[in-house]
Design an enzyme around this catalytic site. Structure first.
Site, PDB file in Angstrom:
ATOM      1  N   THR A 111     -84.959 -33.524 -52.918  1.00 60.59           N
ATOM      2  CA  THR A 111     -85.133 -34.945 -53.228  1.00 60.59           C
ATOM      3  C   THR A 111     -84.291 -35.807 -52.290  1.00 60.59           C
ATOM      4  OG1 THR A 111     -85.581 -34.414 -55.532  1.00 60.59           O
ATOM      5  CG2 THR A 111     -84.891 -36.676 -55.068  1.00 60.59           C
ATOM      6  N   ASN A 123     -96.821 -28.248 -53.750  1.00 57.16           N
ATOM      7  CA  ASN A 123     -96.112 -27.498 -54.790  1.00 57.16           C
ATOM      8  C   ASN A 123     -97.028 -27.002 -55.900  1.00 57.16           C
ATOM      9  OD1 ASN A 123     -95.864 -30.455 -54.736  1.00 57.16           O
ATOM     10  ND2 ASN A 123     -95.229 -30.260 -56.856  1.00 57.16           N
ATOM     11  N   GLN A 161     -91.692 -26.538 -50.227  1.00 59.53           N
ATOM     12  CA  GLN A 161     -92.474 -25.413 -50.768  1.00 59.53           C
ATOM     13  C   GLN A 161     -92.975 -24.474 -49.675  1.00 59.53           C
ATOM     14  OE1 GLN A 161     -92.749 -24.468 -53.835  1.00 59.53           O
ATOM     15  NE2 GLN A 161     -92.121 -26.288 -54.987  1.00 59.53           N
ATOM     16  N   SER A 209     -85.075 -27.128 -49.489  1.00 64.34           N
ATOM     17  CA  SER A 209     -84.248 -27.118 -50.701  1.00 64.34           C
ATOM     18  C   SER A 209     -83.820 -25.698 -51.029  1.00 64.34           C
ATOM     19  CB  SER A 209     -85.079 -27.691 -51.847  1.00 64.34           C
ATOM     20  OG  SER A 209     -84.388 -27.528 -53.065  1.00 64.34           O
ATOM     21  N   THR A 224     -67.673 -34.990 -49.081  1.00 65.36           N
ATOM     22  CA  THR A 224     -67.080 -33.687 -48.772  1.00 65.36           C
ATOM     23  C   THR A 224     -68.150 -32.604 -48.858  1.00 65.36           C
ATOM     24  OG1 THR A 224     -65.004 -34.475 -49.686  1.00 65.36           O
ATOM     25  CG2 THR A 224     -65.237 -32.078 -49.449  1.00 65.36           C
ATOM     26  N   CYS A 235     -94.938 -35.288 -68.776  1.00 60.38           N
ATOM     27  CA  CYS A 235     -94.929 -35.952 -70.073  1.00 60.38           C
ATOM     28  C   CYS A 235     -94.348 -37.345 -69.877  1.00 60.38           C
ATOM     29  CB  CYS A 235     -94.078 -35.153 -71.032  1.00 60.38           C
ATOM     30  SG  CYS A 235     -94.300 -35.715 -72.712  1.00 60.38           S
TER      31      CYS A 235
HETATM   32  N1  PLP Z   1     -90.689 -31.633 -52.580  1.00 61.23           N
HETATM   33  C1  PLP Z   1     -91.461 -30.685 -53.128  1.00 61.23           C
HETATM   34  C2  PLP Z   1     -92.784 -30.347 -52.507  1.00 61.23           C
HETATM   35  C3  PLP Z   1     -91.022 -30.020 -54.272  1.00 61.23           C
HETATM   36  O1  PLP Z   1     -91.791 -29.063 -54.824  1.00 61.23           O
HETATM   37  C4  PLP Z   1     -89.759 -30.365 -54.823  1.00 61.23           C
HETATM   38  C5  PLP Z   1     -89.286 -29.717 -56.073  1.00 61.23           C
HETATM   39  O2  PLP Z   1     -90.067 -29.282 -56.902  1.00 61.23           O
HETATM   40  C6  PLP Z   1     -88.994 -31.358 -54.201  1.00 61.23           C
HETATM   41  C7  PLP Z   1     -89.490 -31.962 -53.074  1.00 61.23           C
HETATM   42  C8  PLP Z   1     -87.661 -31.757 -54.730  1.00 61.23           C
HETATM   43  O3  PLP Z   1     -86.688 -30.774 -54.432  1.00 61.23           O
HETATM   44  P1  PLP Z   1     -85.331 -30.659 -55.273  1.00 61.23           P
HETATM   45  O4  PLP Z   1     -85.686 -30.106 -56.609  1.00 61.23           O
HETATM   46  O5  PLP Z   1     -84.490 -29.723 -54.454  1.00 61.23           O
HETATM   47  O6  PLP Z   1     -84.738 -32.014 -55.342  1.00 61.23           O
END
Ligand code: PLP
Length: 387
Positions: A72, A151, A179, A199, A237, A325
């Site tokens: 994110t 995803n 992903q 991530s 940090t 939801c």
């Molecule tokens: N982008 C995609 C395609 C994702 O599937 C996800 C998480 O499901 C994210 C971004 C966000 O990653 P994070 O959970 O590390 O913040």
């Protein structure tokens, strides 16, 4: 009850290989990487080692890797940081309707700041047509952001073709690779991208660590204000144990791309074929497209995906429905609606995402459990008549 995990696109467990480097890092490498004493220098050295490992997954220069908290934050920094650094007064961004909220919501924030955003539609195959991206270009376009792998569907987007279009037009190109990294080969240079998000927790490192590839020379403002860490692109940090874990996870992921990926793909195919053979009125969403080896998204007409998730959970299987939801109502996935599914079919869909721990026996048991759950729930369904 023995439980089996088929939700690896949501998150993955920390692997033993990662834990082996994470624990000593937590215990021993606690110095602040900015300190000049022994403890600080040890932390700095481990951080740079992790940066080199992460760079080899992405095939880039280690100086192009910015460590941060996860996917994110990587998407936010790439999108907000690159657009806000651009001096033009009129700005336009192109993205797609199947992006993750980590991309869609920074784009909505940019709209509130006066930036125009075009959300390009994708086909029923879950893939964006590069020609649609080209025709969305405007003289004031400054950024294109398209995910590498979706995803929910696992569909792989034509990143190289879009990169060529972006560069012909002199536009920056960000790719959300959260992903894709660890599931398919990623070479940011041959893909031709400027910014690429990954991530840790999607590839067996812990939550709270991720990285953004920033091609050398790419203009990028920090979106937080603080110290001069990470070449002034991300203050705070450094999470050295997290980075060490990510580095190890990326190295293991590279080793696993061959045989282990093929094993997972054949389990995914077995699961798909088993479900198609044993459950009437179901099908695969986005099947005709190139997909990540571990993901399948299937619809079960006449069923509620949420009810299937709960029913399978009671039988010991963790899967996902992709629905969100909101305000007490179950909203169908925006990705499934974007590929043209009806609200009913989108709500009747499930995502199975496989990983290292899954075995053939687990897949056989999941096929049986899904057939049983579908039959039980359809008996209660007012809409299902084909039983
Ligand atoms: N982008 C995609 C395609 C994702 O599937 C996800 C998480 O499901 C994210 C971004 C966000 O990653 P994070 O959970 O590390 O913040």
């Amino acid at each position: 009850m023995v439980r089996h995990y088929f939700d690896h696109n949501a998150t993955t467990p920390v692997s033993t290989e990662v834990l082996e480097v994470l624990l000593p890092a937590l215990l021993e490498v606690y110095g602040n990487a900015s300190s000049i004493h022994h403890f600080g220098q040890l932390a700095k050295q481990r951080l740079e080692m992790a940066r080199r490992e992460t760079a080899s997954l992405l095939h880039c220069d280690p100086r192009e890797v910015v460590f941060l908290s996860g996917g994110t934050e990587a998407d936010n920094l790439a999108i907000l940081g690159s657009v806000r650094s651009h001096p033009a007064s009129e700005k336009h961004v192109i993205t797609t309707t199947i992006e993750h909220p980590a991309v869609l919501n920074p784009c909505r924030q940019l709209e509130r700041e006066g930036v125009d955003v075009t959300y390009v539609r994708v086909g029923s195959d879950g893939v964006v047509d590069p020609r649609e991206i080209r025709s969305a270009l405007r003289p004031d376009t400054i950024l294109i952001s398209v995910m590498h792998a979706n995803n929910e569907l696992g569909t792989i987007q034509p990143i190289q073709e879009i990169a060529a279009i972006a560069h012909d037009a002199g536009v920056l190109f960000h790719v959300d690779g959260v992903q894709a990294a660890g599931k398919i080969p990623v070479d940011v240079r041959s893909l031709g991208v400027d910014l690429y998000s990954i991530s840790g927790h999607k590839l067996h490192a812990p939550k709270g660590i991720g990285a953004l590839y920033v091609k050398n020379g790419t203009p990028l403002n920090s979106i937080q204000y603080g110290g001069r860490h990470e070449r002034e692109r991300r203050p705070g940090t450094e999470n050295v144990p997290g980075a060490v874990a990510l580095g190890r996870a990326t190295a293991v992921a590279v080793e696993n791309l061959g045989a282990e990926s093929a094993r997972i793909a054949s389990l995914r195919d077995k699961l798909e074929q088993g479900i198609l053979a044993h459950i009437p009125s179901c099908g695969v969403n986005g099947q005709s497209s190139p997909r990540t080896p571990n993901t399948t998204n299937m619809f079960f007409d006449g069923l509620e995906g949420e009810a299937m998730v709960i029913s399978l959970d009671l039988k010991g299987f963790a899967v996902s429905s992709g629905s969100a939801c909101s305000s007490g109502a179950v909203e169908p996935s925006h990705v499934l609606l974007a590929i043209g599914l009806s609200r009913e079919r989108a709500r009747a869909s499930l995502r199975f995402s496989l990983g290292h721990s899954n075995t053939e026996e687990q897949v056989d048991a999941l096929i049986d459990a899904a057939a049983e759950s579908a039959a039980q729930l359809r008996k209660l369904s007012p809409t299902y008549t084909n039983a």
